[in-house]
Design a protein around this motif. Structure first.
Motif, PDB file in Angstrom:
ATOM      1  N   GLN A 200       0.824  -1.199   0.000  1.00  0.00           N
ATOM      2  CA  GLN A 200       0.000   0.000   0.000  1.00  0.00           C
ATOM      3  C   GLN A 200       0.866   1.259   0.000  1.00  0.00           C
ATOM      4  OE1 GLN A 200      -2.598   0.626   3.358  1.00  0.00           O
ATOM      5  NE2 GLN A 200      -4.168   1.520   2.051  1.00  0.00           N
ATOM      6  N   LEU A 202       3.625   1.605  -1.335  1.00  0.00           N
ATOM      7  CA  LEU A 202       4.250   1.804  -2.646  1.00  0.00           C
ATOM      8  C   LEU A 202       3.215   2.230  -3.691  1.00  0.00           C
ATOM      9  CD1 LEU A 202       6.667  -1.260  -2.666  1.00  0.00           C
ATOM     10  CD2 LEU A 202       7.293   1.140  -2.420  1.00  0.00           C
TER      11      LEU A 202
ATOM     12  N   PRO B  83      -5.479   8.274   2.210  1.00  0.00           N
ATOM     13  CA  PRO B  83      -4.908   6.954   2.509  1.00  0.00           C
ATOM     14  C   PRO B  83      -3.499   6.804   1.934  1.00  0.00           C
ATOM     15  CG  PRO B  83      -6.553   6.784   0.760  1.00  0.00           C
ATOM     16  CD  PRO B  83      -6.596   8.199   1.258  1.00  0.00           C
ATOM     17  N   PRO B  84      -2.701   5.861   2.484  1.00  0.00           N
ATOM     18  CA  PRO B  84      -1.296   5.707   2.085  1.00  0.00           C
ATOM     19  C   PRO B  84      -1.089   5.539   0.578  1.00  0.00           C
ATOM     20  CG  PRO B  84      -1.764   4.313   3.972  1.00  0.00           C
ATOM     21  CD  PRO B  84      -3.065   4.920   3.557  1.00  0.00           C
ATOM     22  N   HIS B  85      -1.963   4.755  -0.083  1.00  0.00           N
ATOM     23  CA  HIS B  85      -1.728   4.532  -1.512  1.00  0.00           C
ATOM     24  C   HIS B  85      -1.937   5.798  -2.328  1.00  0.00           C
ATOM     25  CE1 HIS B  85      -6.121   4.159  -2.025  1.00  0.00           C
ATOM     26  NE2 HIS B  85      -6.105   3.418  -0.936  1.00  0.00           N
ATOM     27  N   SER B  88       1.070   7.972  -1.714  1.00  0.00           N
ATOM     28  CA  SER B  88       2.194   7.390  -2.441  1.00  0.00           C
ATOM     29  C   SER B  88       2.129   7.782  -3.911  1.00  0.00           C
ATOM     30  CB  SER B  88       2.162   5.879  -2.259  1.00  0.00           C
ATOM     31  OG  SER B  88       3.171   5.269  -3.002  1.00  0.00           O
ATOM     32  N   ARG B  89       0.926   7.702  -4.485  1.00  0.00           N
ATOM     33  CA  ARG B  89       0.757   8.083  -5.883  1.00  0.00           C
ATOM     34  C   ARG B  89       1.011   9.570  -6.106  1.00  0.00           C
ATOM     35  NH1 ARG B  89      -1.558   4.614  -9.737  1.00  0.00           N
ATOM     36  NH2 ARG B  89      -0.876   2.531  -9.163  1.00  0.00           N
ATOM     37  N   VAL B  93       6.325   9.214  -0.234  1.00  0.00           N
ATOM     38  CA  VAL B  93       6.622   7.791  -0.038  1.00  0.00           C
ATOM     39  C   VAL B  93       7.581   7.609   1.131  1.00  0.00           C
ATOM     40  CG1 VAL B  93       7.549   5.700  -1.120  1.00  0.00           C
ATOM     41  CG2 VAL B  93       6.322   7.376  -2.506  1.00  0.00           C
ATOM     42  N   ARG B  94       7.396   6.537   1.883  1.00  0.00           N
ATOM     43  CA  ARG B  94       8.223   6.285   3.051  1.00  0.00           C
ATOM     44  C   ARG B  94       9.003   4.978   2.918  1.00  0.00           C
ATOM     45  NH1 ARG B  94       5.209   4.173   8.246  1.00  0.00           N
ATOM     46  NH2 ARG B  94       7.403   3.855   8.758  1.00  0.00           N
ATOM     47  N   ARG B 113       7.608  -4.956  -8.682  1.00  0.00           N
ATOM     48  CA  ARG B 113       6.336  -4.644  -8.020  1.00  0.00           C
ATOM     49  C   ARG B 113       6.280  -3.178  -7.631  1.00  0.00           C
ATOM     50  NH1 ARG B 113       5.647  -9.854  -3.978  1.00  0.00           N
ATOM     51  NH2 ARG B 113       5.380 -11.387  -5.636  1.00  0.00           N
ATOM     52  N   ALA B 114       7.372  -2.684  -7.032  1.00  0.00           N
ATOM     53  CA  ALA B 114       7.378  -1.283  -6.592  1.00  0.00           C
ATOM     54  C   ALA B 114       7.160  -0.352  -7.780  1.00  0.00           C
ATOM     55  CB  ALA B 114       8.689  -0.961  -5.882  1.00  0.00           C
ATOM     56  N   ARG B 116       5.737  -1.070 -10.603  1.00  0.00           N
ATOM     57  CA  ARG B 116       4.399  -1.285 -11.140  1.00  0.00           C
ATOM     58  C   ARG B 116       3.336  -0.605 -10.269  1.00  0.00           C
ATOM     59  NH1 ARG B 116       2.658  -7.336 -12.798  1.00  0.00           N
ATOM     60  NH2 ARG B 116       0.489  -6.983 -13.331  1.00  0.00           N
ATOM     61  N   PHE B 117       3.437  -0.814  -8.966  1.00  0.00           N
ATOM     62  CA  PHE B 117       2.420  -0.257  -8.071  1.00  0.00           C
ATOM     63  C   PHE B 117       2.456   1.271  -8.096  1.00  0.00           C
ATOM     64  CE2 PHE B 117       2.861  -4.268  -5.213  1.00  0.00           C
ATOM     65  CZ  PHE B 117       2.307  -5.025  -6.227  1.00  0.00           C
ATOM     66  N   ALA B 118       3.674   1.816  -8.260  1.00  0.00           N
ATOM     67  CA  ALA B 118       3.795   3.270  -8.249  1.00  0.00           C
ATOM     68  C   ALA B 118       3.587   3.849  -9.641  1.00  0.00           C
ATOM     69  CB  ALA B 118       5.175   3.662  -7.718  1.00  0.00           C
ATOM     70  N   LEU B 160      13.120   0.116  -2.826  1.00  0.00           N
ATOM     71  CA  LEU B 160      11.702  -0.021  -3.194  1.00  0.00           C
ATOM     72  C   LEU B 160      11.006   1.336  -3.106  1.00  0.00           C
ATOM     73  CD1 LEU B 160      10.610  -3.385  -1.514  1.00  0.00           C
ATOM     74  CD2 LEU B 160      11.321  -2.966  -3.869  1.00  0.00           C
ATOM     75  N   ALA B 161      11.318   2.077  -2.040  1.00  0.00           N
ATOM     76  CA  ALA B 161      10.719   3.411  -1.907  1.00  0.00           C
ATOM     77  C   ALA B 161      11.276   4.338  -2.989  1.00  0.00           C
ATOM     78  CB  ALA B 161      11.003   3.974  -0.513  1.00  0.00           C
ATOM     79  N   THR B 164       9.894   4.333  -6.697  1.00  0.00           N
ATOM     80  CA  THR B 164       8.587   4.953  -6.967  1.00  0.00           C
ATOM     81  C   THR B 164       8.779   6.387  -7.468  1.00  0.00           C
ATOM     82  OG1 THR B 164       8.338   5.846  -4.736  1.00  0.00           O
ATOM     83  CG2 THR B 164       7.520   3.608  -5.082  1.00  0.00           C
TER      84      THR B 164
END
Lengths: 337, 253
Positions: A200, A202, B83-85, B88-89, B93-94, B113-114, B116-118, B160-161, B164
């Motif tokens: 979440q 990320l 919310p965190p997501h 992040s978008r 980011v932390r 994954r990082a 892709r998610f970001a 990973l952070a 993003t």
């Protein structure tokens, strides 16, 4: 060919092949007991697939019998009202529970894991109550009997051999849906399973993928419910007791949650074994409980995960006799990525 | 350092502004009316004794815990309560204090994954190419992250952070648990981020040397209040800070 297999996944492909092979059961024998057990196994596999989809995100769902009931009853009611085309009935059996799962999932999947488990259990209980208390729609405690046989391009599927073929068809559809879902969303599901907070943070909208999984799992369960109604020729509340949810969870966990083959292997072995010891059937729930505890403590990957672990170890030892002891413990299946 | 970077990066909303935030857990008040600004493209250190509310601060900024009151702005945008997501978008980011990777996934899968998610795109591999080399992760891309030594898992968590491509990067004790010789890896990542994406960075850390090396500006938290703020040498020599914190725990480092 290799690239094709890699894209679909070895375990996924094996499941699809097994589902196709299920069509051969009526041609192999005329043994009624074998028919019955095969049919039960196929239905159990479909239900365990529904559990498996949610397990991929570390969520245990007791709602499988509820969604099975919604799918089974919806198809039964449609058939009673003159709709007998088997494909239309399959579509109804998938769509109705999926539609119920959508708003429900959007609501309850915001809850933390343990509360989600509770809510799914309560859902199954509420649905039982609903089935008993709405005789106008569901036949109440009598259920819905005298369901006309489904038709396949006009051909009646009333004979038991055809019922088996119908179940095999439903199984194939459920397998393809489950394989496609867990494969397509594989990275997202795994990320949620392994570290939801990180995923979440990320940027993954975790909640959205949980709802997608819940909706599809609901639909797959509905297909299982339709197969069950087809086998029993009746839709009855007792077929969808909230307790049966425990069995489906057992099939998936004992078979192995790390691979789609897990629910298939678990359902096959446990349903077969339950029939073998059917004179002691009243102990099966207790036995399943013991089995889950055993798997959780001694063999986290279940039957498939453990077999995979030993196979890899053996293969590695064979290629390099000195190695093999430092292999990582059973984890996610890494099919030819 | 920042003046150079400002010419190269569009930083309209890369400033993090914390306004009068408070956080209570029941009757326990973690901090009250806390305010500070992390300027666009700057690096700021946050220090304070254990229990000063440092990690909670990151948790509330990133939306993992709800605020009791106050506002958080990313540039001009009020991001309080998102919310965190979503944060992040938006580029906030932390990293996490404990090693935080996807344990069963390979190093490559973790990074993919990082990205892709970001939604940061596959060209991000070029961004971190030299860091992967420096951390000797390149040869281990297909190893399961759980099998890496602790120090490398920790660096993977930071990467990973980083992949993003954040606008504001919050590092929660990036050097905790690392051996002395591994701590330079954190410096390398921070410098790399400054040079290549120009993000604003907030570092929570107990390692005073690391803070001195990387942060031109620090704030000291004690019992949920800003005890002091300014350049590290200046702040770390003020009496109240020494009393509250440095005098007691500098010896431990």
């Amino acid at each position: 060919m290799g690239a094709f297999v890699a894209r679909i996944g070895r375990a996924e492909l094996a499941c699809i092949v097994l589902s196709v092979l299920a069509f051969s059961v009526p041609f192999l024998t005329h043994d009624r007991l074998f028919y019955s057990i095969s049919n039960q196994i196929m239905i159990a596999v479909i239900a365990a697939f529904s559990v498996f989809i949610m397990l991929r995100m570390n969520l245990i769902s007791f709602a499988v019998p509820a969604f099975m009931a919604i799918g089974g009853y919806a198809a039964a009611i449609a058939a009673r009202n003159g709709l007998t085309d088997v494909f239309a009935l399959m579509a109804i059996a998938f769509a109705f529970p999926a539609l119920v799962a959508l708003p429900l999932g959007a609501l309850v999947l915001r809850l933390r894991g343990v509360y989600f488990v509770l809510v799914t259990y309560i859902l199954s209980e509420i649905l039982q109550l609903f089935l008993f208390e709405t005789p106008g729609l569901t036949g109440g405690s009598n259920g819905i009997a005298g369901i006309p046989a489904a038709t396949f391009f006009g051909i009646s599927l009333g004979r038991y051999e055809y019922v088996l073929l119908t179940t095999a068809g439903i199984l194939l559809l459920a397998t393809v849906i489950t394989a496609a879902t867990t494969r397509y969303y594989g990275q997202q599901f795994s990320a949620i399973e392994e570290n939801e907070v990180l995923a979440q943070s990320l940027g993954l909208v975790v909640w959205r993928y949980k709802v997608i999984g819940f909706v599809i799992a609901g639909g797959v369960a509905g297909l299982g419910g339709y197969a069950l109604v087809t086998m029993l020729l009746t839709a009855h509340p007792s077929s969808f007791s909230s307790f049966s949810g425990v069995s489906y969870i057992t099939y998936a966990i004992v078979g192995g949650r790390t691979s789609i083959l897990g629910p298939v292997v678990g359902s096959t072995i446990l349903v077969w074994a339950s029939n073998l010891f059917s004179s002691q059937a009243q102990y099966s729930q207790g036995l399943f409980g013991v089995l889950i505890v055993f798997v959780i403590f001694a063999a986290k990957g279940g039957i498939v995960g453990t077999a995979e672990y030993w196979l890899k170890r053996w293969l590695r030892k064979r290629s390099d006799p000195g190695a093999g002891d430092d292999l990582a413990p059973v984890g996610r299946s890494k099919d030819a990525a | 350092m920042t003046a150079v970077a400002e010419d190269r990066f569009p930083r309209a909303d890369w400033e993090l502004r914390i306004e009068n935030i408070s956080k209570n857990f029941g009757g326990l008040q973690l901090f009250r009316d806390l305010s500070f600004v992390l300027d666009a493209g700057n690096i700021m250190g946050v220090i304070g004794p254990n229990g000063a509310g440092k990690t909670t601060l990151i948790n509330v900024i990133c939306g993992q815990l709800p605020l009791s009151s106050g506002k958080i702005y990313l540039g001009k945008r009020d991001v309080t309560g998102l919310p965190p997501h979503t944060l992040s978008r938006l580029g906030l980011v932390r990293s996490f204090q404990q090693t935080n990777t996807f344990k069963l996934a390979t190093v490559r899968e973790n990074l993919m994954r990082a990205m892709r998610f970001a939604g940061s795109g596959p060209d991000t591999w070029n961004l971190i190419d030299d860091l992967l080399d420096a951390y000797e992760l390149k040869a281990r891309l297909d190893e399961v992250s759980d099998s890496l030594p602790y120090g490398l898992q920790k660096m993977l968590g930071l990467l990973l952070a980083y992949v993003t491509k954040p606008k504001v990067l919050l590092l929660d004790e990036p050097a905790a648990g690392l051996e002395q010789r591994e701590r330079g890896n954190v410096d390398r990542l921070v410098m790399h981020a400054q040079e290549n994406i120009g993000c604003s960075i907030l570092i929570i850390e107990h390692d005073m040397e690391l803070i001195r090396r990387l942060c031109p500006h620090i704030i000291v938290l004690d019992a949920g209040n800003v005890l002091a703020a300014g350049a590290p040498d200046e702040v770390l020599s003020t009496r109240s800070v020494i009393d509250a914190y440095v005098g007691r725990s500098d010896d431990d480092d």
